[in-house]
Design an enzyme around this catalytic site. Structure first.
Site, PDB file in Angstrom:
ATOM      1  N   ASP A 268      -2.860   2.199  -4.591  1.00  0.00           N
ATOM      2  CA  ASP A 268      -4.139   2.798  -4.208  1.00  0.00           C
ATOM      3  C   ASP A 268      -4.580   2.284  -2.835  1.00  0.00           C
ATOM      4  O   ASP A 268      -4.269   1.155  -2.464  1.00  0.00           O
ATOM      5  CB  ASP A 268      -5.191   2.443  -5.280  1.00  0.00           C
ATOM      6  CG  ASP A 268      -6.435   3.302  -5.156  1.00  0.00           C
ATOM      7  OD1 ASP A 268      -6.401   4.316  -4.421  1.00  0.00           O
ATOM      8  OD2 ASP A 268      -7.446   2.973  -5.795  1.00  0.00           O
TER       9      ASP A 268
ATOM     10  N   ASN B  87      -4.399   4.239   0.241  1.00  0.00           N
ATOM     11  CA  ASN B  87      -3.776   4.860   1.428  1.00  0.00           C
ATOM     12  C   ASN B  87      -4.846   5.521   2.313  1.00  0.00           C
ATOM     13  O   ASN B  87      -4.808   5.408   3.535  1.00  0.00           O
ATOM     14  CB  ASN B  87      -2.771   5.946   1.024  1.00  0.00           C
ATOM     15  CG  ASN B  87      -1.563   5.380   0.303  1.00  0.00           C
ATOM     16  OD1 ASN B  87      -1.388   4.172   0.247  1.00  0.00           O
ATOM     17  ND2 ASN B  87      -0.729   6.254  -0.235  1.00  0.00           N
TER      18      ASN B  87
ATOM     19  N   GLU C  77      -4.638  14.516 -12.072  1.00  0.00           N
ATOM     20  CA  GLU C  77      -5.940  14.709 -11.421  1.00  0.00           C
ATOM     21  C   GLU C  77      -5.791  14.881  -9.901  1.00  0.00           C
ATOM     22  O   GLU C  77      -6.653  15.466  -9.242  1.00  0.00           O
ATOM     23  CB  GLU C  77      -6.856  13.510 -11.720  1.00  0.00           C
ATOM     24  CG  GLU C  77      -7.296  13.387 -13.185  1.00  0.00           C
ATOM     25  CD  GLU C  77      -6.212  12.873 -14.145  1.00  0.00           C
ATOM     26  OE1 GLU C  77      -5.259  12.202 -13.686  1.00  0.00           O
ATOM     27  OE2 GLU C  77      -6.318  13.153 -15.358  1.00  0.00           O
ATOM     28  N   ASN C  78      -4.683  14.389  -9.333  1.00  0.00           N
ATOM     29  CA  ASN C  78      -4.496  14.470  -7.880  1.00  0.00           C
ATOM     30  C   ASN C  78      -4.327  15.896  -7.363  1.00  0.00           C
ATOM     31  O   ASN C  78      -4.464  16.145  -6.163  1.00  0.00           O
ATOM     32  CB  ASN C  78      -3.289  13.624  -7.423  1.00  0.00           C
ATOM     33  CG  ASN C  78      -3.546  12.140  -7.457  1.00  0.00           C
ATOM     34  OD1 ASN C  78      -2.633  11.338  -7.665  1.00  0.00           O
ATOM     35  ND2 ASN C  78      -4.785  11.724  -7.238  1.00  0.00           N
TER      36      ASN C  78
ATOM     37  N   ILE D  30      -8.003   1.763 -14.699  1.00  0.00           N
ATOM     38  CA  ILE D  30      -6.649   2.088 -15.157  1.00  0.00           C
ATOM     39  C   ILE D  30      -6.268   3.513 -14.747  1.00  0.00           C
ATOM     40  O   ILE D  30      -5.094   3.840 -14.623  1.00  0.00           O
ATOM     41  CB  ILE D  30      -6.548   1.900 -16.697  1.00  0.00           C
ATOM     42  CG1 ILE D  30      -6.772   0.423 -17.076  1.00  0.00           C
ATOM     43  CG2 ILE D  30      -5.223   2.396 -17.245  1.00  0.00           C
ATOM     44  CD1 ILE D  30      -5.796  -0.563 -16.462  1.00  0.00           C
TER      45      ILE D  30
HETATM   46  C1  FPP Z   1      -3.599   6.550  -3.687  1.00  0.00           C
HETATM   47  O1  FPP Z   1      -4.286   6.306  -2.474  1.00  0.00           O
HETATM   48  C2  FPP Z   1      -2.270   7.043  -3.415  1.00  0.00           C
HETATM   49  C3  FPP Z   1      -1.788   8.251  -3.852  1.00  0.00           C
HETATM   50  C4  FPP Z   1      -2.579   9.185  -4.646  1.00  0.00           C
HETATM   51  C5  FPP Z   1      -0.428   8.703  -3.511  1.00  0.00           C
HETATM   52  C6  FPP Z   1       0.641   7.670  -3.495  1.00  0.00           C
HETATM   53  C7  FPP Z   1       1.700   8.123  -2.572  1.00  0.00           C
HETATM   54  C8  FPP Z   1       2.451   7.339  -1.766  1.00  0.00           C
HETATM   55  C9  FPP Z   1       2.370   5.889  -1.806  1.00  0.00           C
HETATM   56  C10 FPP Z   1       3.403   7.901  -0.752  1.00  0.00           C
HETATM   57  C11 FPP Z   1       4.516   8.764  -1.229  1.00  0.00           C
HETATM   58  C12 FPP Z   1       5.189   8.330  -2.471  1.00  0.00           C
HETATM   59  C13 FPP Z   1       6.517   8.073  -2.603  1.00  0.00           C
HETATM   60  C14 FPP Z   1       7.040   7.724  -3.948  1.00  0.00           C
HETATM   61  C15 FPP Z   1       7.469   8.092  -1.487  1.00  0.00           C
HETATM   62  P1  FPP Z   1      -5.573   7.158  -2.169  1.00  0.00           P
HETATM   63  O2  FPP Z   1      -5.176   8.329  -1.342  1.00  0.00           O
HETATM   64  O3  FPP Z   1      -6.296   7.510  -3.423  1.00  0.00           O
HETATM   65  O4  FPP Z   1      -6.409   6.131  -1.329  1.00  0.00           O
HETATM   66  P2  FPP Z   1      -8.013   6.056  -1.230  1.00  0.00           P
HETATM   67  O5  FPP Z   1      -8.505   5.685  -2.607  1.00  0.00           O
HETATM   68  O6  FPP Z   1      -8.223   4.965  -0.234  1.00  0.00           O
HETATM   69  O7  FPP Z   1      -8.485   7.390  -0.755  1.00  0.00           O
END
Ligand code: FPP
Length: 246
Positions: free
Chosen positions: A18, A20, A65-66, A193
């Site tokens: 989490d 990104n 949910e994404n 979770i």
């Molecule tokens: C959560 O951060 C992350 C995700 C929903 C996606 C995860 C994807 C990757 C790590 C990259 C690609 C995956 C692979 C397996 C190569 P968020 O976007 O919810 O962050 P935030 O809460 O700060 O907005």
């Protein structure tokens, strides 16, 4: 850097990746740039887990949910996943890593779905480590799906309701045959979770890291493992009983 002992490692490590988006926002970058940096952390962490000998690594890459996110972001995530699968295939083959998925991958864009099926087939003989990618995954739907399978088996006369126990239930989860996670890491300071592995984490140790996923690399993983090794896992018993059993 905290150095974990390599003898008491989790057999199964699960990670909620989490932060990104916030990582990118703090740098005036697009959310997609954040996911790109997150994919680099995936590469590093998979490599590191393989090197130190963690047998199962489960990464929460996309929840049901994404799908509610902007289409542009969702499409970018599929592109990143496709690129990851293509660039890491040789590494998976060379290092004995078997790719597996948790979730309903038939609902993914067919190009990504095909690539996933091909990668799973090509790596199916690998025995050193399982890399589970949770994609279009929801813990509650996984539980409902298992309940439905069992109900169908009972209606078909293949099993009796009194044979439905925890072991039978676990055989109908995406993680059938795998040990439950010993350790679950969530990055970015959130303390939830989020519908991840609801059945499997009954006795899992939780480690909440304040670090955003793109900054979660080997030192942060080692710190989490060292912390895990200081935990006493009692599984409902008392300390004295654990000493006697050891
Ligand atoms: C959560 O951060 C992350 C995700 C929903 C996606 C995860 C994807 C990757 C790590 C990259 C690609 C995956 C692979 C397996 C190569 P968020 O976007 O919810 O962050 P935030 O809460 O700060 O907005």
């Amino acid at each position: 850097m905290a150095t974990p002992t390599l003898t008491k490692l989790p057999r199964h490590l699960a990670i909620i990746m989490d932060g990104n988006g916030r990582w990118a926002q703090e740098r005036n970058l697009s959310r997609i740039e954040g996911h790109r940096a997150g994919a680099e952390s995936v590469r590093t962490i998979v490599r590191c887990c393989r090197r130190i000998g963690i047998p199962i690594l489960t990464l929460y890459a996309f929840s049901k949910e994404n799908w509610q996110r902007p289409k542009r972001e969702v499409n970018a995530l599929w592109r990143l996943l496709a690129r990851y699968l293509q660039s890491e295939l040789n590494e998976m083959l060379g290092n004995g890593i078997r790719l597996n998925t948790l979730g309903d991958i038939n609902e993914l864009p067919s190009s990504v779905g095909d690539l996933l099926y091909k990668t799973m087939a090509k790596t199916s003989g690998n025995r050193e480590m399982i890399l589970n990618l949770a994609l279009n995954y929801s813990g509650r739907s996984e539980i409902v799906r298992a309940a439905r399978h069992l109900a169908e088996a009972c209606v078909a006369g293949a099993m009796r309701p009194e044979d439905v126990d925890e072991a039978a239930f676990a055989r109908h989860l995406f993680t059938a045959g795998m040990a439950d996670p010993d350790l679950l890491i969530r990055t970015s300071g959130e303390e939830r979770i989020s519908n991840f592995l609801l059945w499997q984490i009954a006795y899992t140790e939780l480690y909440l890291s304040p670090v955003y996923w793109p900054d979660f690399r080997e030192p942060q993983l080692m710190e989490a493992l060292a912390d895990y090794q200081r935990r006493e896992r009692r599984f409902g018993k008392i300390s004295e009983q654990l000493v006697k059993e050891a």
